[in-house]
Design a protein around this motif. Structure first.
Motif, PDB file in Angstrom:
ATOM      1  N   LEU A   7      25.007 -18.824  -8.818  1.00 58.37           N
ATOM      2  CA  LEU A   7      26.100 -19.797  -8.931  1.00 58.37           C
ATOM      3  C   LEU A   7      25.642 -21.249  -8.946  1.00 58.37           C
ATOM      4  N   ASN A   8      24.388 -21.499  -9.372  1.00 61.68           N
ATOM      5  CA  ASN A   8      23.888 -22.868  -9.347  1.00 61.68           C
ATOM      6  C   ASN A   8      23.236 -23.280 -10.658  1.00 61.68           C
ATOM      7  N   ALA A   9      23.133 -22.383 -11.627  1.00 67.61           N
ATOM      8  CA  ALA A   9      22.494 -22.725 -12.893  1.00 67.61           C
ATOM      9  C   ALA A   9      22.979 -21.790 -13.988  1.00 67.61           C
ATOM     10  N   VAL A  10      22.854 -22.245 -15.234  1.00 68.90           N
ATOM     11  CA  VAL A  10      23.281 -21.430 -16.371  1.00 68.90           C
ATOM     12  C   VAL A  10      22.148 -21.180 -17.364  1.00 68.90           C
ATOM     13  N   ASN A  11      20.956 -21.733 -17.117  1.00 67.32           N
ATOM     14  CA  ASN A  11      19.835 -21.583 -18.030  1.00 67.32           C
ATOM     15  C   ASN A  11      18.716 -20.766 -17.413  1.00 67.32           C
ATOM     16  N   SER A  12      18.071 -19.949 -18.240  1.00 68.35           N
ATOM     17  CA  SER A  12      16.904 -19.205 -17.789  1.00 68.35           C
ATOM     18  C   SER A  12      15.692 -20.135 -17.806  1.00 68.35           C
ATOM     19  N   ALA A  13      14.610 -19.694 -17.208  1.00 72.80           N
ATOM     20  CA  ALA A  13      13.379 -20.483 -17.214  1.00 72.80           C
ATOM     21  C   ALA A  13      12.888 -20.703 -18.641  1.00 72.80           C
ATOM     22  N   SER A  14      12.994 -19.695 -19.488  1.00 74.93           N
ATOM     23  CA  SER A  14      12.568 -19.827 -20.887  1.00 74.93           C
ATOM     24  C   SER A  14      13.353 -20.913 -21.605  1.00 74.93           C
ATOM     25  N   GLU A  15      14.661 -20.943 -21.381  1.00 75.00           N
ATOM     26  CA  GLU A  15      15.502 -21.966 -22.017  1.00 75.00           C
ATOM     27  C   GLU A  15      15.152 -23.361 -21.512  1.00 75.00           C
ATOM     28  N   LEU A  16      14.888 -23.492 -20.215  1.00 76.66           N
ATOM     29  CA  LEU A  16      14.519 -24.795 -19.660  1.00 76.66           C
ATOM     30  C   LEU A  16      13.209 -25.299 -20.250  1.00 76.66           C
ATOM     31  N   PHE A  17      12.210 -24.415 -20.352  1.00 76.84           N
ATOM     32  CA  PHE A  17      10.919 -24.828 -20.895  1.00 76.84           C
ATOM     33  C   PHE A  17      10.983 -25.140 -22.379  1.00 76.84           C
ATOM     34  N   ALA A  18      11.769 -24.383 -23.127  1.00 77.10           N
ATOM     35  CA  ALA A  18      11.916 -24.661 -24.558  1.00 77.10           C
ATOM     36  C   ALA A  18      12.556 -26.037 -24.763  1.00 77.10           C
TER      37      ALA A  18
ATOM     38  N   ALA B 197       5.943 -31.936 -18.094  1.00 77.16           N
ATOM     39  CA  ALA B 197       5.918 -30.897 -17.061  1.00 77.16           C
ATOM     40  C   ALA B 197       7.348 -30.565 -16.663  1.00 77.16           C
ATOM     41  N   LEU B 198       7.466 -29.512 -15.881  1.00 75.29           N
ATOM     42  CA  LEU B 198       8.781 -29.088 -15.381  1.00 75.29           C
ATOM     43  C   LEU B 198       8.576 -28.396 -14.044  1.00 75.29           C
ATOM     44  N   ALA B 199       9.435 -28.707 -13.089  1.00 75.04           N
ATOM     45  CA  ALA B 199       9.374 -28.071 -11.774  1.00 75.04           C
ATOM     46  C   ALA B 199      10.572 -27.141 -11.595  1.00 75.04           C
ATOM     47  N   ILE B 200      10.301 -25.887 -11.280  1.00 70.15           N
ATOM     48  CA  ILE B 200      11.345 -24.902 -10.989  1.00 70.15           C
ATOM     49  C   ILE B 200      11.466 -24.810  -9.474  1.00 70.15           C
ATOM     50  N   THR B 201      12.651 -25.090  -8.943  1.00 69.62           N
ATOM     51  CA  THR B 201      12.880 -25.063  -7.497  1.00 69.62           C
ATOM     52  C   THR B 201      14.151 -24.286  -7.191  1.00 69.62           C
ATOM     53  N   ASP B 202      14.119 -22.986  -7.427  1.00 71.46           N
ATOM     54  CA  ASP B 202      15.282 -22.156  -7.149  1.00 71.46           C
ATOM     55  C   ASP B 202      15.560 -22.098  -5.651  1.00 71.46           C
ATOM     56  N   ASN B 203      16.789 -21.737  -5.305  1.00 74.72           N
ATOM     57  CA  ASN B 203      17.192 -21.662  -3.902  1.00 74.72           C
ATOM     58  C   ASN B 203      16.730 -20.356  -3.265  1.00 74.72           C
TER      59      ASN B 203
ATOM     60  N   PRO C 256       7.657 -15.457 -12.664  1.00 71.51           N
ATOM     61  CA  PRO C 256       6.940 -14.791 -13.763  1.00 71.51           C
ATOM     62  C   PRO C 256       7.413 -15.265 -15.139  1.00 71.51           C
ATOM     63  N   GLU C 257       8.713 -15.379 -15.329  1.00 70.27           N
ATOM     64  CA  GLU C 257       9.245 -15.864 -16.607  1.00 70.27           C
ATOM     65  C   GLU C 257       8.855 -17.327 -16.832  1.00 70.27           C
ATOM     66  N   ALA C 258       8.899 -18.125 -15.780  1.00 65.09           N
ATOM     67  CA  ALA C 258       8.530 -19.536 -15.886  1.00 65.09           C
ATOM     68  C   ALA C 258       7.054 -19.693 -16.269  1.00 65.09           C
ATOM     69  N   SER C 259       6.200 -18.899 -15.672  1.00 62.77           N
ATOM     70  CA  SER C 259       4.775 -18.956 -15.991  1.00 62.77           C
ATOM     71  C   SER C 259       4.513 -18.585 -17.446  1.00 62.77           C
ATOM     72  N   ALA C 260       5.161 -17.532 -17.918  1.00 69.16           N
ATOM     73  CA  ALA C 260       4.994 -17.111 -19.321  1.00 69.16           C
ATOM     74  C   ALA C 260       5.531 -18.184 -20.269  1.00 69.16           C
ATOM     75  N   SER C 261       6.646 -18.800 -19.924  1.00 71.21           N
ATOM     76  CA  SER C 261       7.228 -19.844 -20.769  1.00 71.21           C
ATOM     77  C   SER C 261       6.353 -21.091 -20.789  1.00 71.21           C
TER      78      SER C 261
ATOM     79  N   ILE D  93       5.966 -25.078  -9.322  1.00 71.96           N
ATOM     80  CA  ILE D  93       6.915 -24.120  -8.755  1.00 71.96           C
ATOM     81  C   ILE D  93       7.113 -24.374  -7.273  1.00 71.96           C
ATOM     82  N   GLY D  94       8.296 -24.084  -6.831  1.00 72.59           N
ATOM     83  CA  GLY D  94       8.621 -24.270  -5.425  1.00 72.59           C
ATOM     84  C   GLY D  94       9.903 -23.516  -5.113  1.00 72.59           C
ATOM     85  N   SER D  95      10.322 -23.577  -3.880  1.00 71.27           N
ATOM     86  CA  SER D  95      11.553 -22.935  -3.484  1.00 71.27           C
ATOM     87  C   SER D  95      12.295 -23.852  -2.539  1.00 71.27           C
TER      88      SER D  95
END
Length: 110
Positions: A55-66, A75-81, A88-93, A105-107
């Motif tokens: 309930l906090n985002a609508v985009n996947s990691a692949s969409e964010l990186f694209a 660069a891009l930082a992924i900080t999910d709750n 894994p998807e973020a690393s591949a993207s 990456i972080g949490s």
């Protein structure tokens, strides 16, 4: 999509807010791309959530990186709750769009 309705407290959902939709309308997007100034310094997003944060985002990691690659971000930082499920998807993207070193990456823990 343009949506009109009433926001109300839903007693069946434990007091969560819900949107009671009155009508919906599909609207045309003005442009598919944002203007990019190639001479401008580009920002770096340091606090992005993926769909793995409920309930906090609508985009996947692949969409964010694209999108970040299209906007020439470095660069891009992924900080999910409270989870690391998108990593894994973020690393591949990141490998696909840049070098893996440009993924931070972080949490976000509460």
């Amino acid at each position: 999509m343009k949506i009109r309705g009433r926001v109300a407290v839903d007693d069946y959902m434990g007091g969560e807010l819900s949107l009671n939709i009155n009508d919906m309308q599909t609207i045309e997007k003005e442009s598919d791309s944002d203007p990019i100034d190639e001479n401008q310094k580009h920002r770096i997003e340091l606090h992005a959530h993926t769909t793995m944060t409920t309930l906090n985002a609508v985009n996947s990691a692949s969409e964010l990186f694209a999108q970040a690659a299209e906007w020439n971000q470095d660069a891009l930082a992924i900080t999910d709750n409270a989870d690391v499920q998108a990593f894994p998807e973020a690393s591949a993207s990141a490998k696909k769009n840049w070098r893996e070193s440009h993924l931070w990456i972080g949490s976000q823990l509460r």
